[in-house]
Write a protein that holds these residues in place. Structure first.
Motif, PDB file in Angstrom:
ATOM      1  N   LEU A   1      50.350  52.386  55.232  1.00 50.51           N
ATOM      2  CA  LEU A   1      51.267  53.564  54.032  1.00 50.51           C
ATOM      3  C   LEU A   1      50.654  52.872  52.452  1.00 50.51           C
ATOM      4  N   ALA A   2      51.376  50.949  52.240  1.00 52.17           N
ATOM      5  CA  ALA A   2      51.733  50.342  51.602  1.00 52.17           C
ATOM      6  C   ALA A   2      50.056  50.430  51.604  1.00 52.17           C
ATOM      7  N   LEU A   3      48.849  49.711  51.950  1.00 51.45           N
ATOM      8  CA  LEU A   3      47.881  50.102  51.337  1.00 51.45           C
ATOM      9  C   LEU A   3      47.401  51.391  50.921  1.00 51.45           C
ATOM     10  N   ALA A   4      47.831  52.344  51.267  1.00 53.69           N
ATOM     11  CA  ALA A   4      46.825  53.639  50.901  1.00 53.69           C
ATOM     12  C   ALA A   4      47.756  54.010  49.654  1.00 53.69           C
ATOM     13  N   LEU A   5      48.679  53.686  48.979  1.00 49.19           N
ATOM     14  CA  LEU A   5      49.622  53.704  47.467  1.00 49.19           C
ATOM     15  C   LEU A   5      49.027  52.495  46.443  1.00 49.19           C
TER      16      LEU A   5
ATOM     17  N   LEU B   1      39.099  38.651  60.253  1.00 49.42           N
ATOM     18  CA  LEU B   1      38.355  37.245  60.148  1.00 49.42           C
ATOM     19  C   LEU B   1      37.727  38.167  58.130  1.00 49.42           C
ATOM     20  N   VAL B   2      37.674  39.448  59.012  1.00 49.15           N
ATOM     21  CA  VAL B   2      36.808  39.667  57.641  1.00 49.15           C
ATOM     22  C   VAL B   2      37.409  39.857  56.466  1.00 49.15           C
ATOM     23  N   ALA B   3      38.497  40.618  56.174  1.00 45.53           N
ATOM     24  CA  ALA B   3      39.460  40.215  55.264  1.00 45.53           C
ATOM     25  C   ALA B   3      39.557  39.091  54.602  1.00 45.53           C
ATOM     26  N   LEU B   4      39.818  38.018  55.712  1.00 50.60           N
ATOM     27  CA  LEU B   4      39.990  36.650  54.794  1.00 50.60           C
ATOM     28  C   LEU B   4      38.430  36.303  54.011  1.00 50.60           C
ATOM     29  N   GLY B   5      37.898  36.546  54.911  1.00 47.11           N
ATOM     30  CA  GLY B   5      36.168  35.780  54.335  1.00 47.11           C
ATOM     31  C   GLY B   5      35.972  36.236  53.092  1.00 47.11           C
ATOM     32  N   ALA B   6      36.494  38.171  52.773  1.00 49.55           N
ATOM     33  CA  ALA B   6      36.716  39.113  51.819  1.00 49.55           C
ATOM     34  C   ALA B   6      37.331  38.256  50.607  1.00 49.55           C
ATOM     35  N   ALA B   7      38.397  37.814  50.871  1.00 53.65           N
ATOM     36  CA  ALA B   7      39.456  37.275  49.833  1.00 53.65           C
ATOM     37  C   ALA B   7      39.100  36.045  49.411  1.00 53.65           C
ATOM     38  N   LEU B   8      38.210  35.303  50.568  1.00 52.09           N
ATOM     39  CA  LEU B   8      37.621  33.761  49.879  1.00 52.09           C
ATOM     40  C   LEU B   8      36.175  33.946  48.871  1.00 52.09           C
ATOM     41  N   ARG B   9      35.824  34.820  49.224  1.00 52.19           N
ATOM     42  CA  ARG B   9      34.362  35.670  48.359  1.00 52.19           C
ATOM     43  C   ARG B   9      35.397  35.897  47.136  1.00 52.19           C
TER      44      ARG B   9
ATOM     45  N   ARG C   1      48.256  40.841  58.207  1.00 48.51           N
ATOM     46  CA  ARG C   1      47.189  41.352  57.465  1.00 48.51           C
ATOM     47  C   ARG C   1      46.931  42.628  56.045  1.00 48.51           C
ATOM     48  N   ALA C   2      48.108  43.278  55.798  1.00 45.01           N
ATOM     49  CA  ALA C   2      48.870  44.178  55.117  1.00 45.01           C
ATOM     50  C   ALA C   2      49.191  43.281  53.859  1.00 45.01           C
ATOM     51  N   LYS C   3      50.504  42.099  54.068  1.00 36.97           N
ATOM     52  CA  LYS C   3      50.394  41.625  52.836  1.00 36.97           C
ATOM     53  C   LYS C   3      49.588  40.656  52.526  1.00 36.97           C
ATOM     54  N   GLY C   4      48.464  39.867  53.026  1.00 36.03           N
ATOM     55  CA  GLY C   4      47.604  39.206  52.296  1.00 36.03           C
ATOM     56  C   GLY C   4      46.865  40.359  51.532  1.00 36.03           C
ATOM     57  N   LEU C   5      46.033  41.933  52.204  1.00 35.35           N
ATOM     58  CA  LEU C   5      46.271  42.511  51.478  1.00 35.35           C
ATOM     59  C   LEU C   5      46.781  42.986  49.864  1.00 35.35           C
ATOM     60  N   LEU C   6      47.692  43.210  50.024  1.00 28.84           N
ATOM     61  CA  LEU C   6      48.850  43.129  48.640  1.00 28.84           C
ATOM     62  C   LEU C   6      48.751  42.492  47.821  1.00 28.84           C
TER      63      LEU C   6
ATOM     64  N   GLY D   1      45.205  35.653  44.897  1.00 21.50           N
ATOM     65  CA  GLY D   1      45.200  33.946  45.023  1.00 21.50           C
ATOM     66  C   GLY D   1      44.780  33.789  46.272  1.00 21.50           C
ATOM     67  N   ASP D   2      45.491  32.524  46.166  1.00 22.09           N
ATOM     68  CA  ASP D   2      45.563  32.296  47.023  1.00 22.09           C
ATOM     69  C   ASP D   2      47.622  31.942  47.787  1.00 22.09           C
ATOM     70  N   GLU D   3      47.283  33.358  47.582  1.00 23.48           N
ATOM     71  CA  GLU D   3      48.722  33.207  48.531  1.00 23.48           C
ATOM     72  C   GLU D   3      48.235  34.768  49.387  1.00 23.48           C
ATOM     73  N   ALA D   4      47.399  35.037  48.598  1.00 23.93           N
ATOM     74  CA  ALA D   4      46.699  36.178  50.206  1.00 23.93           C
ATOM     75  C   ALA D   4      45.944  35.654  51.153  1.00 23.93           C
ATOM     76  N   VAL D   5      45.036  34.839  50.658  1.00 20.28           N
ATOM     77  CA  VAL D   5      44.610  33.055  51.600  1.00 20.28           C
ATOM     78  C   VAL D   5      45.302  33.204  52.921  1.00 20.28           C
ATOM     79  N   GLU D   6      46.470  32.861  51.802  1.00 22.08           N
ATOM     80  CA  GLU D   6      46.773  31.707  53.141  1.00 22.08           C
ATOM     81  C   GLU D   6      47.460  33.345  53.911  1.00 22.08           C
ATOM     82  N   LEU D   7      48.399  33.879  53.757  1.00 21.88           N
ATOM     83  CA  LEU D   7      48.460  35.287  54.569  1.00 21.88           C
ATOM     84  C   LEU D   7      47.664  35.866  55.464  1.00 21.88           C
TER      85      LEU D   7
END
Length: 946
Positions: free
Chosen positions: A749-753, A821-829, A786-791, A794-800
């Motif tokens: 739900l958090a990711l859909a908001l 893994l894909v979410a991490l790579g996308a955040a780094l990109r 992963r949900a926390k990282g996607l929300l 910057g650096d906080e997203a990558v670390e999460l």
């Protein structure tokens, strides 16, 4: 006995087209193509003669005929037994066992002389499915035609079986022919309408004969008949072939033959009057024998008719032969009437008193001869009620036999007739209790009224507790969970310690009612400690309670140290799966305990045990639960391609047969599969269009559907619809107390908001993270991280996201690992670290491909391209190019399973299996002799065996 067609040769007139259609259906069956033909027409229009003529040209097709009768329309599966009992009995024992093996085994009870009662299961579906496979097995040996005459008087279970067959005829070498008398009032009108409305039905309507045809028929008997005389026959008979023949038998104009006025005078009397005159001409005792035969029905044993008429058997044999020559009977011994109208017309001439006398005596004779309770009850039910306890008891025995044959509708009709008898014993309260229990099994809402009245009339606390259990069940199915819990709770208090086993059954049912209702869940959890103390016994209820406590504790993420011991206790020995139709509702709960705690190998072992017990007992419900749990486990392990193989046949099966709870489970189990695999597009469309009854929608089943649909809508960009669904699912799950081990709905739900609701989204994932951490399991922790990282940004997203990858790296949840893994790579990109992004993206893409997560793999490739990399395309070829159904069929074929065995395991038809194999061979480039043996060489060894 099986119905036989009349041996009297009849030349069909004005029926050439219809006869050609029937012969075409038989020819199609001989060539392996199934068909349904519905023949309708008024009484006497020649339906039976048409069938007899087609039968004579059956050739390579085995024709089995049956006829519905007014007397026995409440005898369950009577028509099916007429059709199939003789073919089964004629087989060698080994061949008979083969035909009744596998899925067909659930039809055995229909043909057993004393079937054993069993717990409610499948709503009768297992028996229908078993009959389909029995017919399929018989037709595989030799093309088959099943012909039912007078279907308007057929028993309802047989018609349901025919309707089930009608929807699956394409793959059978079977001609199904059903004849219905039009203009009749019948209790099975809705079932006949279902056959009539089937899109593949070939309809043949038999009308009246025209004047020219009647003239040809008259001149077969009266070669010199004038045009005027022929016109009189046509006018007087209305062109009805039976009435024409009756008039020809009745008129007598002396040496010069009948005149037109003789024909008109003869037509004034009824068929019964004319037959009565012919009877009297046979001999003074003939009406006595005919009356007995009319009471016994369309056909029967001559010695029984003689005994009923109180006539000598030798004399009766002579009379029966003379009745055959007078064209009143078609056969003498066993006797069979020339036409149902003749039998009915004679029955109608009997006074009510005489009918009662003959039916009562017939019941006595049948009972003395060891006839089945249903045959005896057919005559007792025809009597006027007199308050007889003997009649009531016999009707109840017949009802119990009907239940054992999986015919609850007919059982209910017999108990209703027993109630109408008005006997002192069994009491009205006892009968209402039994009627309510039967109707609960049919999900008939009228059960509630019967059971409430039973509660008012019954005095014994044990009987009242049994009534409360059944009333609670029907109220639950109606969505009135609170009333169900209240009724059962009152019974618990009233019963007290007098019957510990029944008290435990009440406790278990009360717990089940409360555990999955958002309003009542707190009551269940307030009693948990007491319930755990009741699990030490060795009854079914004690084991069932262990299963329920294991699943619900896992769903909530509480008392996790007790989940596995409770699940193991539930499946200990064979108590759970041997005493209640392969466990009744319990297998899903026992298995859930193992799956939620990530004991996948143990879940597979228990699922195998359940599947064996289910197939031995003919329980499709428990077999499907076992198969569905394997698919759920495989999806959670991250092998989405294999999970699709397992779940796809079940999804099709559940959707085709309207099994709503199973559909909801399968949508939820296979949500990841549906989101990642384009081959599941039709399943996703079915989920979008699924309509839920209000009571179902507001309980756990509704939450599963809404959770899966909300995730689907998120991936499609429908954030408004996704938010609506996920909030609704969350409202139910939150009130149930179910945590992220069950469903991490807060993260989704958090990711859909929308961004405007960022604070709420963060609060949702923080709340869920605390619950996930408390479980100590990597899968829920990795999902929420992963949900926390996607929300985050910057650096906080990558670390999460790095934390999520680290948590999931050693987890069995490979798909979740690939997503992180894909979410991490996308955040780094996105952060500008393009070179650093390539490693997790490449690893995630490879893992996604191995999981069968096609959309995630494509997403990873797009991200890699955005980093400046040039990833190679992964071409789908060989085994990977097969559809899920083709892969599943191919695996089983490689294990040297027969096509019939594969079809039964996957709930498919044999021809569907053949089509999948043929397609797979082409894609795999396997041709020629020994192709099946070479399949094992192209199947990846890393794929699961199940």
């Amino acid at each position: 006995m099986a119905y036989r067609s009349a041996s009297v040769p009849v030349r069909l007139l004005q029926r050439e087209h219809e006869l050609g259609q029937l012969r075409g259906a038989l020819d199609a069956a001989a060539q392996g193509r199934g068909s349904l033909t519905l023949v309708t027409g008024a009484a006497g229009t020649g339906k039976s003669s048409l069938l007899a003529a087609a039968d004579a040209d059956s050739g390579a097709v085995t024709v089995r005929r049956a006829r519905g009768t007014e007397l026995e329309h409440d005898f369950p599966f009577g028509v099916v037994r007429q059709l199939l009992e003789v073919p089964l009995q004629s087989l060698a024992p080994a061949e008979r066992d083969r035909c009744l093996s596998g899925a067909a085994s659930s039809a055995k009870r229909i043909f057993e002389s004393a079937p054993q009662s069993r717990g409610a299961d499948d709503g009768g579906f297992a028996t229908l499915h078993g009959l389909y496979w029995l017919v399929a097995n018989l037709a595989a040996s030799r093309p088959l035609a099943l012909v039912v005459d007078d279907a308007q008087w057929s028993d309802a279970p047989s018609l349901r079986a025919l309707a089930y067959l009608a929807g699956r005829l394409d793959d059978l070498a079977l001609a199904l022919v059903v004849c219905v008398r039009s203009g009749e009032t019948t209790p099975v009108a809705d079932l006949l309408a279902a056959l009539q409305s089937h899109p593949e039905t070939h309809r043949l309507e038999l009308g009246e004969l025209d004047g020219q045809t009647v003239a040809a028929l008259v001149r077969e008997f009266l070669p010199r008949a004038s045009d005027e005389l022929c016109a009189a026959f046509h006018e007087s008979s209305g062109g009805n072939p039976l009435y024409v023949r009756e008039l020809l038998r009745s008129v007598d104009g002396g040496g010069d033959g009948p005149s037109a006025s003789d024909v008109r005078d003869a037509a004034l009397s009824s068929v019964g009057d004319r037959v009565q005159r012919r009877l009297e001409a046979v001999g003074p005792e003939a009406p006595l024998l005919a009356a007995a035969m009319a009471v016994l029905g369309m056909s029967g044993r001559l010695p029984l008719a003689a005994a009923l008429a109180q006539l000598d058997e030798t004399l009766s044999a002579s009379l029966a032969e003379r009745l055959r020559r007078a064209e009143i009977l078609a056969y003498a011994d066993p006797f069979e009437w020339i036409h149902p109208l003749v039998q009915r017309s004679l029955y109608d001439t009997l006074t009510v008193t005489r009918r009662d006398e003959l039916h009562a005596r017939a019941a006595d004779l049948l009972e003395e001869g060891g006839a089945a309770p249903g045959h005896v009850a057919a005559h007792l039910a025809a009597l006027r009620p007199t308050g007889s306890s003997r009649v009531t008891a016999a009707l109840v025995r017949a009802a119990e036999e009907a239940i054992a044959r999986d015919a609850p509708g007919e059982a209910g009709a017999l108990v209703r007739r027993a109630l109408a008898e008005g006997a002192a014993e069994p009491s009205r309260g006892e009968l209402l209790l039994r009627l309510g229990q039967i109707d609960v099994g049919r999900r008939d809402p009228s059960a509630a009224a019967h059971l409430r009245e039973a509660l008012e009339l019954l005095d014994d606390p044990k009987d009242r507790a049994l009534a409360a259990l059944s009333l609670g069940e029907i109220l639950t199915h109606a969505g009135d969970w609170e009333s169900a819990a209240r009724v059962i709770d009152e019974a618990r208090n009233e019963l007290g310690p007098s019957d510990p086993e029944l008290q435990l059954e009440l406790d278990v049912t009360h717990a089940l009612v409360c555990a999955f209702d958002p309003v009542l869940a707190s009551t269940y959890w307030s009693e948990r400690e007491r319930l755990v103390g009741l699990t030490g016994g060795d009854s079914w209820a004690a084991h069932a309670l262990c299963a329920l406590l294991a699943s619900t504790s896992g769903f909530r993420g509480e008392y996790l140290d007790e989940v596995l011991p409770l699940a193991e206790r539930a499946v200990e020995g064979d108590v759970l799966f041997s005493q209640r139709a392969a466990g009744a509702w319990t297998p899903a709960h026992a298995l859930a305990g193992f799956v939620l705690l990530e004991r996948y190998e143990r879940a597979a072992e228990v699922a195998d045990d359940i599947a064996v017990a289910a197939r031995m007992q003919g329980s499709i419900a428990s077999a499907v639960v076992a198969d569905a749990t394997r698919g759920w486990s495989t999806a959670r392990l991250g092998d989405l391609a294999a999970a699709e193989e397992m779940l796809r046949p079940l999804q099709d099966f559940a959707l085709q047969n309207g099994l709503l709870l199973l559909v909801a489970n399968l949508m939820w189990f296979g949500a990841d599969v549906m989101l990642e695999r384009p081959s599941q597009t039709d399943v996703a469309q079915a989920l979008e269009s699924l309509q839920l009854p209000p009571a179902f929608e507001e309980a756990a089943g509704g939450a599963w559907v809404k959770s899966a649909r909300g995730r689907l809508r998120t991936t499609r960009g429908d954030r408004v619809g996704a938010e609506q669904d996920l909030r609704a699912a969350g409202s139910i799950l939150e009130r149930l107390g179910f945590g992220p081990l069950h469903d991490p709905w807060r993260s989704w739900l958090a990711l859909a908001l929308p961004r405007a609701d960022a604070d709420e989204a963060l609060a949702l994932v923080e709340s869920e993270f605390a619950e996930a951490e408390a479980t100590g399991l990597s899968r829920p922790r990795g999902i929420v991280l992963r949900a926390k990282g996607l929300l985050a940004r910057g650096d906080e997203a990558v670390e999460l996201l790095r934390d999520s990858v680290a948590v999931l790296r050693d987890s069995p949840a490979r798909y979740e690992h690939a997503q992180s893994l894909v979410a991490l790579g996308a955040a780094l990109r996105r952060g500008g670290w393009r070179a650093d992004a390539r490693t997790p993206l490449a690893e995630g893409r490879e893992l996604a491909y191995r999981c069968g997560a096609e959309r995630l793999s494509d997403q990873a490739r797009e991200e890699l391209v955005a980093t400046g990399a040039r990833p190679r395309r992964i071409a789908r070829s060989g085994f990977d190019a097969l559809t899920a159904s083709e892969r599943r069929v191919t695996r089983l074929a490689a294990q040297e399973r027969s096509n019939a065995d594969i079809a039964q395991d996957l709930y498919l038809s044999v021809k569907t299996v053949e089509r999948h194999l043929s397609s797979a061979y082409a894609k795999l480039d396997i041709t020629g002799p020994g192709a099946r043996r070479r399949l094992a060489g192209v199947i990846p060894t890393a794929s699961p065996d199940h």
